[in-house]
Write an enzyme that holds these catalytic residues in place. Structure first.
Site, PDB file in Angstrom:
ATOM      1  N   GLU A   1       0.833  -1.209   0.000  1.00  0.00           N
ATOM      2  CA  GLU A   1       0.000   0.000   0.000  1.00  0.00           C
ATOM      3  C   GLU A   1       0.863   1.252   0.000  1.00  0.00           C
ATOM      4  O   GLU A   1       1.730   1.427   0.861  1.00  0.00           O
ATOM      5  CB  GLU A   1      -0.959   0.044   1.197  1.00  0.00           C
ATOM      6  CG  GLU A   1      -1.839   1.302   1.092  1.00  0.00           C
ATOM      7  CD  GLU A   1      -2.928   1.457   2.124  1.00  0.00           C
ATOM      8  OE1 GLU A   1      -2.986   0.675   3.091  1.00  0.00           O
ATOM      9  OE2 GLU A   1      -3.734   2.411   1.954  1.00  0.00           O
TER      10      GLU A   1
ATOM     11  N   GLU B   1       4.638   5.059   3.897  1.00  0.00           N
ATOM     12  CA  GLU B   1       4.081   6.398   4.134  1.00  0.00           C
ATOM     13  C   GLU B   1       5.237   7.312   4.557  1.00  0.00           C
ATOM     14  O   GLU B   1       6.109   6.894   5.316  1.00  0.00           O
ATOM     15  CB  GLU B   1       2.999   6.305   5.229  1.00  0.00           C
ATOM     16  CG  GLU B   1       2.420   7.611   5.718  1.00  0.00           C
ATOM     17  CD  GLU B   1       1.833   8.486   4.616  1.00  0.00           C
ATOM     18  OE1 GLU B   1       0.866   8.094   3.960  1.00  0.00           O
ATOM     19  OE2 GLU B   1       2.385   9.591   4.395  1.00  0.00           O
TER      20      GLU B   1
ATOM     21  N   ASP C   1       9.789   7.487   0.474  1.00  0.00           N
ATOM     22  CA  ASP C   1       9.083   7.551  -0.804  1.00  0.00           C
ATOM     23  C   ASP C   1       8.813   6.138  -1.338  1.00  0.00           C
ATOM     24  O   ASP C   1       9.740   5.363  -1.599  1.00  0.00           O
ATOM     25  CB  ASP C   1       9.967   8.345  -1.789  1.00  0.00           C
ATOM     26  CG  ASP C   1       9.271   8.612  -3.116  1.00  0.00           C
ATOM     27  OD1 ASP C   1       8.290   7.907  -3.436  1.00  0.00           O
ATOM     28  OD2 ASP C   1       9.714   9.524  -3.830  1.00  0.00           O
TER      29      ASP C   1
ATOM     30  N   ASP D   1      -2.897  12.080  -2.982  1.00  0.00           N
ATOM     31  CA  ASP D   1      -3.027  13.544  -3.059  1.00  0.00           C
ATOM     32  C   ASP D   1      -3.430  13.916  -4.483  1.00  0.00           C
ATOM     33  O   ASP D   1      -2.728  13.562  -5.430  1.00  0.00           O
ATOM     34  CB  ASP D   1      -1.694  14.208  -2.699  1.00  0.00           C
ATOM     35  CG  ASP D   1      -1.238  13.821  -1.295  1.00  0.00           C
ATOM     36  OD1 ASP D   1      -1.909  14.225  -0.333  1.00  0.00           O
ATOM     37  OD2 ASP D   1      -0.234  13.104  -1.174  1.00  0.00           O
TER      38      ASP D   1
ATOM     39  N   LYS E   1      -4.527  21.770  -8.820  1.00  0.00           N
ATOM     40  CA  LYS E   1      -4.199  22.807  -9.824  1.00  0.00           C
ATOM     41  C   LYS E   1      -3.445  22.211 -11.003  1.00  0.00           C
ATOM     42  O   LYS E   1      -2.552  21.375 -10.805  1.00  0.00           O
ATOM     43  CB  LYS E   1      -3.315  23.880  -9.178  1.00  0.00           C
ATOM     44  CG  LYS E   1      -4.029  24.642  -8.092  1.00  0.00           C
ATOM     45  CD  LYS E   1      -3.139  25.716  -7.506  1.00  0.00           C
ATOM     46  CE  LYS E   1      -3.900  26.442  -6.400  1.00  0.00           C
ATOM     47  NZ  LYS E   1      -3.026  27.016  -5.405  1.00  0.00           N
TER      48      LYS E   1
ATOM     49  N   ASP F   1     -11.615  10.387  -4.491  1.00  0.00           N
ATOM     50  CA  ASP F   1     -12.904  11.076  -4.368  1.00  0.00           C
ATOM     51  C   ASP F   1     -12.907  12.341  -5.231  1.00  0.00           C
ATOM     52  O   ASP F   1     -13.779  13.181  -5.079  1.00  0.00           O
ATOM     53  CB  ASP F   1     -13.179  11.438  -2.902  1.00  0.00           C
ATOM     54  CG  ASP F   1     -12.107  12.332  -2.325  1.00  0.00           C
ATOM     55  OD1 ASP F   1     -11.015  12.454  -2.937  1.00  0.00           O
ATOM     56  OD2 ASP F   1     -12.346  12.935  -1.251  1.00  0.00           O
TER      57      ASP F   1
ATOM     58  N   THR G   1     -13.496   4.532   5.183  1.00  0.00           N
ATOM     59  CA  THR G   1     -12.888   5.404   6.195  1.00  0.00           C
ATOM     60  C   THR G   1     -13.919   6.425   6.688  1.00  0.00           C
ATOM     61  O   THR G   1     -14.931   6.661   6.040  1.00  0.00           O
ATOM     62  CB  THR G   1     -11.686   6.174   5.611  1.00  0.00           C
ATOM     63  OG1 THR G   1     -12.158   6.938   4.502  1.00  0.00           O
ATOM     64  CG2 THR G   1     -10.600   5.235   5.141  1.00  0.00           C
ATOM     65  N   LYS G   2     -13.589   7.069   7.816  1.00  0.00           N
ATOM     66  CA  LYS G   2     -14.461   8.095   8.408  1.00  0.00           C
ATOM     67  C   LYS G   2     -14.690   9.206   7.397  1.00  0.00           C
ATOM     68  O   LYS G   2     -15.786   9.684   7.178  1.00  0.00           O
ATOM     69  CB  LYS G   2     -13.741   8.692   9.632  1.00  0.00           C
ATOM     70  CG  LYS G   2     -14.440   8.402  10.944  1.00  0.00           C
ATOM     71  CD  LYS G   2     -13.990   9.342  12.021  1.00  0.00           C
ATOM     72  CE  LYS G   2     -12.627   8.938  12.566  1.00  0.00           C
ATOM     73  NZ  LYS G   2     -12.081   9.768  13.613  1.00  0.00           N
TER      74      LYS G   2
ATOM     75  N   GLU H   1     -14.516   9.018   4.199  1.00  0.00           N
ATOM     76  CA  GLU H   1     -15.359   8.606   3.078  1.00  0.00           C
ATOM     77  C   GLU H   1     -16.839   8.586   3.487  1.00  0.00           C
ATOM     78  O   GLU H   1     -17.719   8.956   2.719  1.00  0.00           O
ATOM     79  CB  GLU H   1     -14.919   7.215   2.615  1.00  0.00           C
ATOM     80  CG  GLU H   1     -15.542   6.805   1.310  1.00  0.00           C
ATOM     81  CD  GLU H   1     -15.033   5.446   0.847  1.00  0.00           C
ATOM     82  OE1 GLU H   1     -14.056   4.935   1.425  1.00  0.00           O
ATOM     83  OE2 GLU H   1     -15.628   4.896  -0.083  1.00  0.00           O
TER      84      GLU H   1
HETATM   85  C1  LIG Z   1      -4.541  12.188   0.844  1.00  0.00           C
HETATM   86  S1  LIG Z   1      -3.562  11.119   1.815  1.00  0.00           S
HETATM   87  C2  LIG Z   1      -4.525   9.621   1.876  1.00  0.00           C
HETATM   88  C3  LIG Z   1      -4.117   8.708   2.984  1.00  0.00           C
HETATM   89  C4  LIG Z   1      -4.832   7.359   3.061  1.00  0.00           C
HETATM   90  N1  LIG Z   1      -4.525   6.515   1.931  1.00  0.00           N
HETATM   91  C5  LIG Z   1      -6.327   7.514   3.223  1.00  0.00           C
HETATM   92  O1  LIG Z   1      -7.074   7.033   2.362  1.00  0.00           O
HETATM   93  O2  LIG Z   1      -6.751   8.123   4.224  1.00  0.00           O
HETATM   94  C6  LIG Z   1      -2.217  10.666   0.737  1.00  0.00           C
HETATM   95  C7  LIG Z   1      -1.021  10.138   1.520  1.00  0.00           C
HETATM   96  O3  LIG Z   1      -0.047   9.638   0.627  1.00  0.00           O
HETATM   97  C8  LIG Z   1       1.240   9.939   1.141  1.00  0.00           C
HETATM   98  N2  LIG Z   1       2.171   9.891  -0.003  1.00  0.00           N
HETATM   99  C9  LIG Z   1       2.106  10.632  -1.140  1.00  0.00           C
HETATM  100  N3  LIG Z   1       3.084  10.282  -1.988  1.00  0.00           N
HETATM  101  C10 LIG Z   1       3.792   9.293  -1.367  1.00  0.00           C
HETATM  102  C11 LIG Z   1       4.931   8.541  -1.742  1.00  0.00           C
HETATM  103  N4  LIG Z   1       5.529   8.718  -2.942  1.00  0.00           N
HETATM  104  N5  LIG Z   1       5.407   7.618  -0.895  1.00  0.00           N
HETATM  105  C12 LIG Z   1       4.796   7.436   0.328  1.00  0.00           C
HETATM  106  N6  LIG Z   1       3.714   8.112   0.743  1.00  0.00           N
HETATM  107  C13 LIG Z   1       3.219   9.028  -0.110  1.00  0.00           C
HETATM  108  C14 LIG Z   1       1.072  11.304   1.793  1.00  0.00           C
HETATM  109  O4  LIG Z   1       2.040  11.525   2.783  1.00  0.00           O
HETATM  110  C15 LIG Z   1      -0.335  11.195   2.376  1.00  0.00           C
HETATM  111  O5  LIG Z   1      -0.317  10.740   3.703  1.00  0.00           O
END
Ligand SMILES: C[S@@+](CC[C@H](N)C(=O)[O-])C[C@H]1O[C@@H](n2cnc3c(N)ncnc32)[C@H](O)[C@@H]1O
Length: 239
Positions: A69, A94, A121, A144, A148, A180, A217-218, A220
């Site tokens: 994941e 993460e 990463d 994320d 933009k 979403d 999730t909460k 969602e």
């Molecule tokens: C909008 S959050 C969604 C978190 C979770 N999947 C959820 O559904 O609640 C996106 C997450 O991806 C992580 N993230 C983004 N790019 C990443 C990468 N290349 N490697 C590890 N984590 C990453 C960010 O730190 C962030 O916590």
């Protein structure tokens, strides 16, 4: 420079993926539980990028279906999936430290042995630590969206991402994405539909119905109450 010295489109794409990050490092206060997770859970569940290629069968002490994941956030979905499927193994990645701490704390509290965690990463982990054709599933839940247009290059889903993931999935393995943000869903669909070596598992060639194995999730649930949509995409490695 002759044509043979021009960087290929694929090489350009890989360089793009290496230099542009899909995340921003956010400073975040750590709760006591998250700090406990990092202090006590990391030695048990944490993995370092610097250790390079991993033999996950040896690490988990068995050969089991393996899920990876990317960006597990606070780890709620990952904890729920791992608790519900003790016969499977999970690797979560993460960059956000409080989230890593929260997941580690949850793993200790629930006494789960089928999860390992990287705090860096995820693309680097895929490149350097995961063998080709070794994953059954790769999950990307609510990445994320980078709304933009000038930030679209920071979206994790790109042609180079699709190819990297395809290499790491077994043939028959599945990339499951959820978002979403409809424009991102459409973009994911466009990128993966054009990527070679994949088959869209959606009956209508677009989105799959909400899969029961993706924990709700909460966030969602709140979105649902407000009438917001969620789009799930599943692409299977076909070759
Ligand atoms: C909008 S959050 C969604 C978190 C979770 N999947 C959820 O559904 O609640 C996106 C997450 O991806 C992580 N993230 C983004 N790019 C990443 C990468 N290349 N490697 C590890 N984590 C990453 C960010 O730190 C962030 O916590």
């Amino acid at each position: 420079m002759t044509d043979s010295h021009q960087p290929s489109a694929a090489a350009e794409e890989q360089r793009h993926l290496r230099t542009i990050k899909s995340f921003v490092m956010r400073a975040g206060r750590m709760t006591e539980g998250q700090q406990r997770g990092l202090d006590q859970g990391w030695p048990q569940f944490g993995l370092e990028l610097q250790a390079g290629a991993q033999d996950f069968d040896a690490l988990f002490g068995r050969s089991a279906p393996r899920t990876f994941e990317i960006g597990f956030g606070m780890g709620h979905s990952l904890l729920e999936m791992a608790a519900a499927a003790p016969e499977q193994d999970f690797i979560g990645v993460e960059v956000h430290k409080p989230g890593v701490g929260a997941l580690l704390n949850g793993l200790m509290t629930q006494n789960l042995g089928n999860v390992r965690v990287y705090s860096c990463d995820a693309l680097e982990v895929l490149r350097h630590c995961v063998s080709d054709a070794s994953l059954d599933r790769l999950l990307l839940f609510f990445p994320d969206p980078w709304h933009k247009s000038r930030h679209h290059k920071r979206r994790i889903v790109q042609p180079g991402f699709a190819e990297l993931v395809r290499q790491k999935l077994k043939v028959g393995g599945v990339l499951h994405m959820a978002t979403d943000w409809q424009p991102y869903a459409e973009y994911m669909l466009e990128v993966l539909s054009a990527a070679p070596g994949y088959r869209n598992l959606a009956a209508d060639g677009q989105y799959v119905p909400r899969p029961p194995e993706r924990p709700i999730t909460k966030f969602e649930r709140r979105g649902e109450r407000l009438g917001h949509g969620v789009w799930d995409l599943k692409f299977q490695r076909s070759e």
